[in-house]
Write an enzyme that holds these catalytic residues in place. Structure first.
Site, PDB file in Angstrom:
ATOM      1  N   HIS A   1     -49.103  -7.263  -6.487  1.00 47.43           N
ATOM      2  CA  HIS A   1     -47.889  -8.951  -6.239  1.00 47.43           C
ATOM      3  C   HIS A   1     -46.580  -8.391  -6.428  1.00 47.43           C
ATOM      4  O   HIS A   1     -46.310  -8.099  -8.197  1.00 47.43           O
ATOM      5  CB  HIS A   1     -47.911  -9.487  -6.552  1.00 47.43           C
ATOM      6  CG  HIS A   1     -49.342 -10.105  -6.098  1.00 47.43           C
ATOM      7  ND1 HIS A   1     -50.245 -11.454  -5.355  1.00 47.43           N
ATOM      8  CD2 HIS A   1     -49.971  -9.761  -4.818  1.00 47.43           C
ATOM      9  CE1 HIS A   1     -51.347 -11.593  -5.115  1.00 47.43           C
ATOM     10  NE2 HIS A   1     -51.518 -10.416  -4.274  1.00 47.43           N
TER      11      HIS A   1
ATOM     12  N   GLU B   1     -44.413 -10.176  -8.321  1.00 44.22           N
ATOM     13  CA  GLU B   1     -44.382 -10.823  -9.744  1.00 44.22           C
ATOM     14  C   GLU B   1     -44.283 -10.184 -10.148  1.00 44.22           C
ATOM     15  O   GLU B   1     -43.945  -9.990 -11.736  1.00 44.22           O
ATOM     16  CB  GLU B   1     -45.087 -12.253  -9.846  1.00 44.22           C
ATOM     17  CG  GLU B   1     -44.643 -13.744  -8.980  1.00 44.22           C
ATOM     18  CD  GLU B   1     -45.301 -13.882  -7.555  1.00 44.22           C
ATOM     19  OE1 GLU B   1     -45.469 -14.423  -6.650  1.00 44.22           O
ATOM     20  OE2 GLU B   1     -45.726 -12.119  -7.244  1.00 44.22           O
TER      21      GLU B   1
ATOM     22  N   CYS C   1     -49.546 -16.594  -6.531  1.00 44.45           N
ATOM     23  CA  CYS C   1     -50.742 -17.275  -7.270  1.00 44.45           C
ATOM     24  C   CYS C   1     -52.010 -17.240  -8.113  1.00 44.45           C
ATOM     25  O   CYS C   1     -50.473 -17.600  -9.167  1.00 44.45           O
ATOM     26  CB  CYS C   1     -51.327 -15.399  -6.331  1.00 44.45           C
ATOM     27  SG  CYS C   1     -51.717 -14.186  -7.706  1.00 44.45           S
TER      28      CYS C   1
ATOM     29  N   CYS D   1     -50.764 -14.575 -10.855  1.00 43.27           N
ATOM     30  CA  CYS D   1     -49.084 -14.578 -11.277  1.00 43.27           C
ATOM     31  C   CYS D   1     -48.987 -15.008 -11.662  1.00 43.27           C
ATOM     32  O   CYS D   1     -48.021 -15.697 -12.398  1.00 43.27           O
ATOM     33  CB  CYS D   1     -48.199 -14.193  -9.945  1.00 43.27           C
ATOM     34  SG  CYS D   1     -48.338 -12.073  -9.160  1.00 43.27           S
TER      35      CYS D   1
END
Length: 158
Positions: free
Chosen positions: A71, A73, A99, A102
């Site tokens: 992801h 992040e 999410c 993250c």
């Protein structure tokens, strides 16, 4: 005269630009980590170095999530760590609400504020951020247009 974006709009536009590098067609997400109004790291969702990209070979979906990608992040946090940039006290500008995983990583890394313009489904991020005092600001998506104030200097004496 071109209206200059405020800092939040500026950094979210950079996150939007970073998201264009994403390689998972399920969602393009970008993240910019900022400290003292300076970009310290960028990230987008994409495969680990050396692996195939979803856009080339398809997504690897487990429990309705693509597990081939890292992801945005996480990529931004890893980039900061690889370059020796401390993120404690930084702001994360992210195109989408993180999410749950993250969100936990951002909290643990010391991110103090998260700025987004788009929600994310099925996440406990909001609850985790609230519990530990991380400020979440959702602002309107900045304009996708980049306006240049170009003047005709062809007749000017230089």
């Amino acid at each position: 005269m071109v209206k200059r974006p405020n800092w939040d709009q500026y950094f979210l536009k950079l996150a939007m630009l970073a998201s264009e590098r994403a390689t998972c067609p399920r969602m393009h997400c970008g993240c910019i980590l900022v400290k003292n109004k300076n970009v310290i790291a960028t990230g987008y969702n994409g495969s680990i170095p050396g692996d195939d990209h979803c856009e080339d070979v398809g997504c690897l979906v487990v429990d309705n999530h693509c597990v081939r990608t890292v992801h945005a992040e996480m990529n931004a946090l890893v980039q900061a760590a690889k370059r020796g940039h401390a993120v404690d006290g930084a702001i994360a500008y992210i195109t989408n609400m993180p999410c749950t995983t993250c969100a936990k990583a951002l909290i643990t890394a010391g991110i103090k504020r998260v700025v987004i313009f788009s929600e994310y489904h099925d996440t406990l991020a909001t609850q985790f951020f609230a519990k530990v005092g991380v400020q979440i600001d959702k602002i309107e998506m900045p304009s996708k247009e980049i306006t240049y104030d170009i003047k005709d200097y062809s007749s000017a004496r230089l």
